[in-house]
Design a protein around this motif. Structure first.
Motif, short mmCIF file in Angstrom:
data_model
loop_
_atom_site.label_atom_id
_atom_site.label_comp_id
_atom_site.label_asym_id
_atom_site.label_seq_id
_atom_site.Cartn_x
_atom_site.Cartn_y
_atom_site.Cartn_z
N VAL A 57 -49.37 -38.33 -15.09
CA VAL A 57 -48.24 -37.84 -15.86
C VAL A 57 -47.18 -38.91 -16.11
N PRO A 58 -46.79 -39.74 -15.11
CA PRO A 58 -45.78 -40.78 -15.40
C PRO A 58 -46.18 -41.73 -16.52
N GLU A 59 -47.44 -42.17 -16.53
CA GLU A 59 -47.87 -43.07 -17.61
C GLU A 59 -47.86 -42.34 -18.94
N ALA A 60 -48.30 -41.09 -18.96
CA ALA A 60 -48.28 -40.31 -20.19
C ALA A 60 -46.85 -40.13 -20.70
N THR A 61 -45.90 -39.96 -19.78
CA THR A 61 -44.50 -39.81 -20.17
C THR A 61 -43.97 -41.09 -20.79
N ALA A 62 -44.24 -42.24 -20.16
CA ALA A 62 -43.77 -43.51 -20.70
C ALA A 62 -44.36 -43.78 -22.08
N THR A 63 -45.62 -43.39 -22.30
CA THR A 63 -46.25 -43.57 -23.60
C THR A 63 -45.69 -42.59 -24.63
N ALA A 64 -45.37 -41.37 -24.16
CA ALA A 64 -44.95 -40.31 -25.08
C ALA A 64 -43.53 -40.49 -25.58
N LEU A 65 -42.65 -41.08 -24.78
CA LEU A 65 -41.23 -41.12 -25.12
C LEU A 65 -40.94 -41.73 -26.50
N PRO A 66 -41.40 -42.97 -26.81
CA PRO A 66 -41.09 -43.53 -28.14
C PRO A 66 -41.71 -42.72 -29.27
N ILE A 67 -42.96 -42.25 -29.06
CA ILE A 67 -43.63 -41.49 -30.11
C ILE A 67 -42.91 -40.17 -30.36
N ALA A 68 -42.54 -39.49 -29.27
CA ALA A 68 -41.84 -38.21 -29.41
C ALA A 68 -40.47 -38.40 -30.04
N LEU A 69 -39.84 -39.55 -29.80
CA LEU A 69 -38.52 -39.80 -30.39
C LEU A 69 -38.61 -39.85 -31.91
N MET A 70 -39.61 -40.56 -32.44
CA MET A 70 -39.76 -40.61 -33.89
C MET A 70 -40.01 -39.22 -34.45
N PHE A 71 -40.87 -38.47 -33.80
CA PHE A 71 -41.16 -37.10 -34.24
C PHE A 71 -39.88 -36.26 -34.23
N ALA A 287 -40.43 -50.05 -28.74
CA ALA A 287 -40.94 -49.18 -29.80
C ALA A 287 -39.99 -48.02 -30.06
N ALA A 288 -39.27 -47.58 -29.02
CA ALA A 288 -38.32 -46.47 -29.21
C ALA A 288 -37.24 -46.85 -30.22
N LEU A 289 -36.72 -48.06 -30.10
CA LEU A 289 -35.69 -48.52 -31.05
C LEU A 289 -36.29 -48.71 -32.44
N ALA A 290 -37.47 -49.33 -32.51
CA ALA A 290 -38.10 -49.58 -33.81
C ALA A 290 -38.41 -48.27 -34.52
N LEU A 291 -38.94 -47.31 -33.80
CA LEU A 291 -39.30 -46.03 -34.41
C LEU A 291 -38.06 -45.20 -34.75
N ALA A 292 -37.02 -45.31 -33.92
CA ALA A 292 -35.77 -44.60 -34.24
C ALA A 292 -35.17 -45.14 -35.53
N PHE A 293 -35.18 -46.48 -35.69
CA PHE A 293 -34.67 -47.10 -36.92
C PHE A 293 -35.47 -46.65 -38.13
N PHE A 294 -36.80 -46.68 -38.01
CA PHE A 294 -37.64 -46.27 -39.13
C PHE A 294 -37.41 -44.79 -39.47
N ALA A 295 -37.33 -43.94 -38.44
CA ALA A 295 -37.21 -42.51 -38.68
C ALA A 295 -35.90 -42.16 -39.35
N VAL A 296 -34.78 -42.74 -38.89
CA VAL A 296 -33.49 -42.40 -39.49
C VAL A 296 -33.40 -42.98 -40.90
N THR A 297 -33.98 -44.15 -41.13
CA THR A 297 -34.00 -44.72 -42.47
C THR A 297 -34.79 -43.84 -43.43
N TYR A 344 -46.48 -56.52 -30.37
CA TYR A 344 -45.30 -56.34 -31.20
C TYR A 344 -45.60 -55.91 -32.63
N ALA A 345 -46.85 -56.02 -33.07
CA ALA A 345 -47.18 -55.70 -34.46
C ALA A 345 -46.81 -54.26 -34.84
N PRO A 346 -47.15 -53.24 -34.02
CA PRO A 346 -46.76 -51.86 -34.41
C PRO A 346 -45.24 -51.70 -34.55
#
Length: 364
Positions: A57-71, A287-297, A344-346
């Motif tokens: 669960v901890p690894e799944a949470t760390a992976t999920a946080l940036p993705i869930a933020l964009m969503f 990725a959390a910052l990158a995806l947040a920037f893309f999502a709000v834009t 860093y590509a994604p």
């Protein structure tokens, strides 16, 4: 924090919590189908299997946080736009660009949390998970049949490769090698068959041969045959999660991984999985910052163009990022692209997409 920013966050945070829960559930369900169910089918202890699932669960949470933020950002801001709340804010003198402040601030917080998880809870959980995997194997050797290229390790740190795992837990075509760095093997032990003694860490060998070499001479120094033998194991070395041994580098803490990578660089050793894992220590949380920037834009662009993103687009974009992340990670771990590019590509793609939307809006 002003009222507008607090209101925006109050719309996003529930979606973030729901998104994290949903992604964790999907990741665990994937493990349930691919690993947990076969483990139970082969007679593994259900309590140990449940513990193994919980430790992921901890690894799944760390992976999920940036993705869930964009969503969450896409869905939350889409709802504000659909209810004309952004339009009302703009009419009252609040520019749409004010959406960037709370969203990027939340992205920074999520990035720090993901980094803290990756450096603290995830490595400890994975160490414990490996111990649970070892216990599952020692309690029921049949589960070794789930893996490919099974490699055990004895108390002298010698690698024990297994050619085949047959029904009932019988091991065939075993090979134990003692290596000297920069030289030929100093000792090679082979055995036609073997078996893990139930409930112990002892490997029983049958019909084997021990060949020793001296001073790098390819000619054998001694050759001894034996009918039976025993080797105590220090670790099963078996990844029941199907992740592969190379990818386990990402579970090391940053100081440990950095020291190993520096050693590899000094010795000109190619270790793409380790180099990729080192860069992902930073690229994953960022990725959390990158995806947040893309999502709000994208949300601001959709508002100004009069288009509603909605749930379907939020899900498609979230899936697209996860697929891109997974493909680049596999390419990096296999040496198809440099580790820095794979990590860093994604993130870079998300940032460039956001900048492209800003440029397009500025020209309209």
């Amino acid at each position: 924090m002003k009222t507008f920013e607090r209101y925006v966050l109050s719309e996003i945070l529930p979606f973030l919590a729901g998104g994290v829960a949903a992604v964790i559930t999907l990741l665990l369900l994937a493990g349930l189908e691919g690993v947990i169910a076969p483990l139970l089918a082969k007679g593994a202890d259900p309590l140990l299997v449940a513990r193994l699932l919980a430790l992921n669960v901890p690894e799944a949470t760390a992976t999920a946080l940036p993705i869930a933020l964009m969503f969450a950002v896409l869905l939350g801001l889409s709802r504000l736009a659909a209810d004309s709340e952004i339009k009302s804010a703009v009419a009252s003198g609040i520019p749409a660009s004010r959406l960037f402040r709370p969203v990027l601030g939340l992205g920074a917080a999520v990035a720090l949390l993901a980094f803290a998880l990756g450096e603290g809870l995830v490595p400890r959980a994975q160490v414990e998970a490996r111990a649970v995997q070892r216990q599952i194997v020692l309690d029921n050797p049949r589960v070794l049949g789930l893996g490919q290229n099974v490699v055990l390790r004895d108390t002298l740190n010698r690698a024990i490769s297994v050619g085949e795992v047959r029904p009932g837990g019988e091991l065939r075509d075993l090979r134990i090698v003692t290596m000297v760095e920069g030289a030929l093997p100093s000792e090679v032990i082979t055995a036609q068959a073997g078996r893990l003694r139930p409930g112990t860490n002892v490997l029983e060998l049958r019909q084997g041969q021990r060949v020793t070499y001296q001073n790098g001479d390819p000619r054998p120094s001694t050759i001894l045959s034996f009918e039976r033998g025993e080797l105590p194991l220090q670790d099963t070395g078996t990844d029941l999660g199907g992740q592969g041994q190379g990818s386990l580098a990402r579970y090391d803490t940053l100081p440990v991984l950095w020291a190993r990578v520096q050693t590899y660089r000094q010795q000109n050793i190619s270790a793409p999985a380790d180099f990729t894992a080192l860069h992902q220590k930073f690229a994953g949380p960022l990725a959390a910052l990158a995806l947040a920037f893309f999502a709000v834009t994208l949300a601001v662009y959709s508002f100004r163009s009069g288009r509603d993103l909605g749930l379907v687009w939020a899900l498609l974009l979230t899936f697209a990022y996860y697929a891109t992340y997974s493909v680049f990670r596999v390419m990096g771990e296999n040496g198809a692209v440099p580790g820095a590019v794979a990590a860093y590509a994604p993130d870079l793609i998300a940032v460039l997409a956001g900048l492209g939307l800003l440029w397009f809006m500025a020209r309209r």
